[in-house]
Design a protein around this motif. Structure first.
Motif, PDB file in Angstrom:
ATOM      1  N   UNK A  54      -7.828  -5.887   4.977  1.00  0.00           N
ATOM      2  CA  UNK A  54      -8.583  -5.980   3.724  1.00  0.00           C
ATOM      3  C   UNK A  54      -9.336  -4.689   3.446  1.00  0.00           C
ATOM      4  N   UNK A  55      -9.884  -4.080   4.493  1.00  0.00           N
ATOM      5  CA  UNK A  55     -10.586  -2.815   4.306  1.00  0.00           C
ATOM      6  C   UNK A  55      -9.667  -1.722   3.794  1.00  0.00           C
ATOM      7  N   UNK A  56      -8.460  -1.659   4.348  1.00  0.00           N
ATOM      8  CA  UNK A  56      -7.491  -0.658   3.885  1.00  0.00           C
ATOM      9  C   UNK A  56      -7.098  -0.918   2.435  1.00  0.00           C
ATOM     10  N   UNK A  57      -6.867  -2.191   2.105  1.00  0.00           N
ATOM     11  CA  UNK A  57      -6.481  -2.528   0.733  1.00  0.00           C
ATOM     12  C   UNK A  57      -7.599  -2.210  -0.255  1.00  0.00           C
ATOM     13  N   UNK A  58      -8.842  -2.475   0.130  1.00  0.00           N
ATOM     14  CA  UNK A  58      -9.971  -2.198  -0.755  1.00  0.00           C
ATOM     15  C   UNK A  58     -10.119  -0.701  -1.013  1.00  0.00           C
ATOM     16  N   UNK A  59      -9.945   0.100   0.040  1.00  0.00           N
ATOM     17  CA  UNK A  59     -10.019   1.555  -0.135  1.00  0.00           C
ATOM     18  C   UNK A  59      -8.921   2.041  -1.067  1.00  0.00           C
ATOM     19  N   UNK A  60      -7.707   1.538  -0.874  1.00  0.00           N
ATOM     20  CA  UNK A  60      -6.595   1.926  -1.732  1.00  0.00           C
ATOM     21  C   UNK A  60      -6.861   1.550  -3.185  1.00  0.00           C
TER      22      UNK A  60
ATOM     23  N   UNK B 130      -2.268   8.307   2.636  1.00  0.00           N
ATOM     24  CA  UNK B 130      -1.240   8.516   3.664  1.00  0.00           C
ATOM     25  C   UNK B 130      -1.808   8.727   5.064  1.00  0.00           C
ATOM     26  N   UNK B 131      -3.012   9.282   5.171  1.00  0.00           N
ATOM     27  CA  UNK B 131      -3.549   9.611   6.497  1.00  0.00           C
ATOM     28  C   UNK B 131      -4.628   8.644   6.979  1.00  0.00           C
ATOM     29  N   UNK B 132      -5.207   7.856   6.083  1.00  0.00           N
ATOM     30  CA  UNK B 132      -6.261   6.927   6.477  1.00  0.00           C
ATOM     31  C   UNK B 132      -5.864   5.482   6.181  1.00  0.00           C
ATOM     32  N   UNK B 133      -5.537   5.195   4.919  1.00  0.00           N
ATOM     33  CA  UNK B 133      -5.246   3.816   4.515  1.00  0.00           C
ATOM     34  C   UNK B 133      -4.013   3.261   5.210  1.00  0.00           C
ATOM     35  N   UNK B 134      -2.889   3.967   5.123  1.00  0.00           N
ATOM     36  CA  UNK B 134      -1.642   3.421   5.679  1.00  0.00           C
ATOM     37  C   UNK B 134      -1.688   3.269   7.199  1.00  0.00           C
TER      38      UNK B 134
ATOM     39  N   UNK C 201       0.856  -1.192   0.000  1.00  0.00           N
ATOM     40  CA  UNK C 201       0.000   0.000   0.000  1.00  0.00           C
ATOM     41  C   UNK C 201       0.889   1.239   0.000  1.00  0.00           C
ATOM     42  N   UNK C 202       0.315   2.354  -0.455  1.00  0.00           N
ATOM     43  CA  UNK C 202       1.085   3.583  -0.587  1.00  0.00           C
ATOM     44  C   UNK C 202       1.292   3.924  -2.044  1.00  0.00           C
TER      45      UNK C 202
END
Length: 455
Positions: A355-361, A335-339, A45-46
């Motif tokens: 998984x939620x972070x990856x889906x948002x990204x 940078x401020x929410x997903x990571x 991610x990033x």
């Protein structure tokens, strides 16, 4: 360093090393020889964060480049030869020209290295011969080009006196600084007080080089950029692995994807520069330090209305305005929410949150960066349909690969099912698809003491 004779003695049980030794040919077996390893990288991610001063989660791959490099007094320059493909690229230290039309396409990467090393640190005291082989899939978003560039740089540093110069020792004091410098070489940007110079054509950052040089086996690394810093290392549990599938759609930095990639970089630079112009600093930071998206989102006076005002002032038309705002929004949220959410999830092995972070990204990449192709988007959807806890495309985009997080005991079976489905859906890519299982592996390696001050 070992001699070529000593390395050859170890090659009987190592087919790759054996091929490299054979490719060296009739050169002196008593010559000191550097055995070099350079991995690729997986970006979890990033997305598109490094060149704007953001952060990313990455790890070094188990696949990569292996090379033998040694001084060659018969020439005044760098000779690199591919043991697998047979191509040879020869670059004189005094040659600062572009790659000739007849040269192998990959020659642009060692040429960029030679130009910057000679310009900043002087002409090396000897020529260098390098034989290399790689099992990284090319143009798959796994940093094969950055790994080749790093292989060229490490070969010169190991086989010549460049690293002993006072100018090099003061500018490159460790692996993080070397990653920052090589990122600048590839992008054609300045480094410290070293002026910019033509790179390979993409205006990127140092994420690939940081992961390649500063990763750690068994760990996922959180890096920040401008400058490169290791913020955290998180142990990757043994019970999960990452299945990597290259879509068969090439994402070549020097071909069609380059302009699309650079447009995203340019959008980020325009917003950062406009914010810096509209927000005079009360501190000691230079304008260059303030003119990044990272500095923009860190500004305590940041609010959406001011961002919109700034974008309205620089937008060329409604479509440009839309793209500028989406570029800002993706960087801010990545940078401020997903990571932060992903890092916390990794610490706790909370795969639902990860998984939620990856889906948002992923949806931000599809809708806001607009750097996904139909095939990579399908691979992400099908991975989740086949019960992968998390999946995302990675790399520059516009083709490339997708990772899927899978319980280690199920990884091989999942890979077979995933790629079989993809080949049925996209038969035109069937012969170009690559799938394999990865876990965080070791960073680049070279003989102890071969590069002054850098282990």
């Amino acid at each position: 360093m070992e001699t070529l004779f000593e390395i050859a003695a170890r090659s009987e049980d190592d087919p790759v090393l054996g091929r490299l030794v054979e490719h060296v040919g009739d050169r002196s077996r008593d010559a000191p020889c550097a055995e070099i390893y350079v991995p690729g990288r997986v970006e979890l991610l990033g997305k598109h964060a490094d060149y704007a001063g953001g952060s990313s989660l990455t790890f070094a791959t188990s696949r990569g480049f292996r090379a033998l490099a040694f001084p060659d007094d018969r020439v005044s320059g760098l000779t690199m030869t591919s043991a697998r493909g047979g191509e040879v690229v020869r670059i004189d230290w005094a040659d600062d020209s572009e790659s000739p039309p007849t040269e192998a396409a990959w020659g642009v990467y060692p040429r960029a290295v030679v130009r910057r090393i000679v310009r900043h640190f002087g002409t090396p005291g000897s020529g260098v011969f390098v034989a290399f082989e790689s099992d990284l899939p090319q143009a798959a978003g796994m940093s094969s080009s950055s790994a080749l560039l790093t292989t060229a740089a490490l070969s010169i540093l190991c086989a010549t006196d460049v690293s002993s110069s006072s100018r090099f020792r003061s500018a490159v004091t460790g692996r993080e600084q070397l990653a920052e410098f090589l990122g600048a070489v590839e992008a054609g940007t300045s480094y410290l007080d070293f002026d910019s110079e033509e790179g390979v054509g993409t205006r990127g950052g140092a994420q690939d080089h940081a992961s390649i040089l500063c990763g750690e086996a068994g760990h996922i690394s959180l890096f920040s950029y401008l400058p490169v810093q290791v913020l955290e290392r998180i142990a990757c549990p043994a019970d999960v692995s990452f299945v990597i599938c290259h879509s068969g759609v090439d994402a070549r930095k020097t071909a069609g994807a380059r302009d699309d990639y650079n447009q995203l970089s340019d959008l980020a630079a325009r917003v950062g520069q406009a914010w810096a112009d509209a927000s005079p600093s009360a501190g000691s930071e230079s304008r260059a330090e303030r003119a990044t998206l990272a500095a923009t989102i860190a500004d305590p006076y940041l609010d959406e209305s001011r961002v919109i005002d700034v974008i309205d002032r620089i937008a060329r038309d409604p479509e440009d305005r839309r793209r500028l705002f989406h570029r800002f929004a993706q960087f801010h949220d990545e940078c401020t929410i997903v990571l932060p959410a992903a890092v916390e999830a990794l610490r706790n092995s909370d795969w639902t949150a990860f998984a939620g972070a990856a889906s948002t990204s992923q949806w931000m990449a599809e809708d806001w960066l607009e750097n996904q192709v139909e095939e990579t988007a399908y691979l992400v959807r099908s991975a989740r349909a086949f019960d992968a806890p998390a999946a995302s495309a990675f790399g520059a985009g516009f083709g490339g690969a997708v990772w899927a997080l899978i319980p280690t005991p199920d990884a091989d079976r999942f890979a077979e099912r995933w790629v079989s489905n993809y080949r049925r859906e996209y038969p035109e890519h069937a012969d170009d698809v690559t799938v394999f299982v990865e876990r965080p592996s070791k960073p680049a390696a070279w003989p102890d003491g071969a590069i002054d001050g850098i282990d």
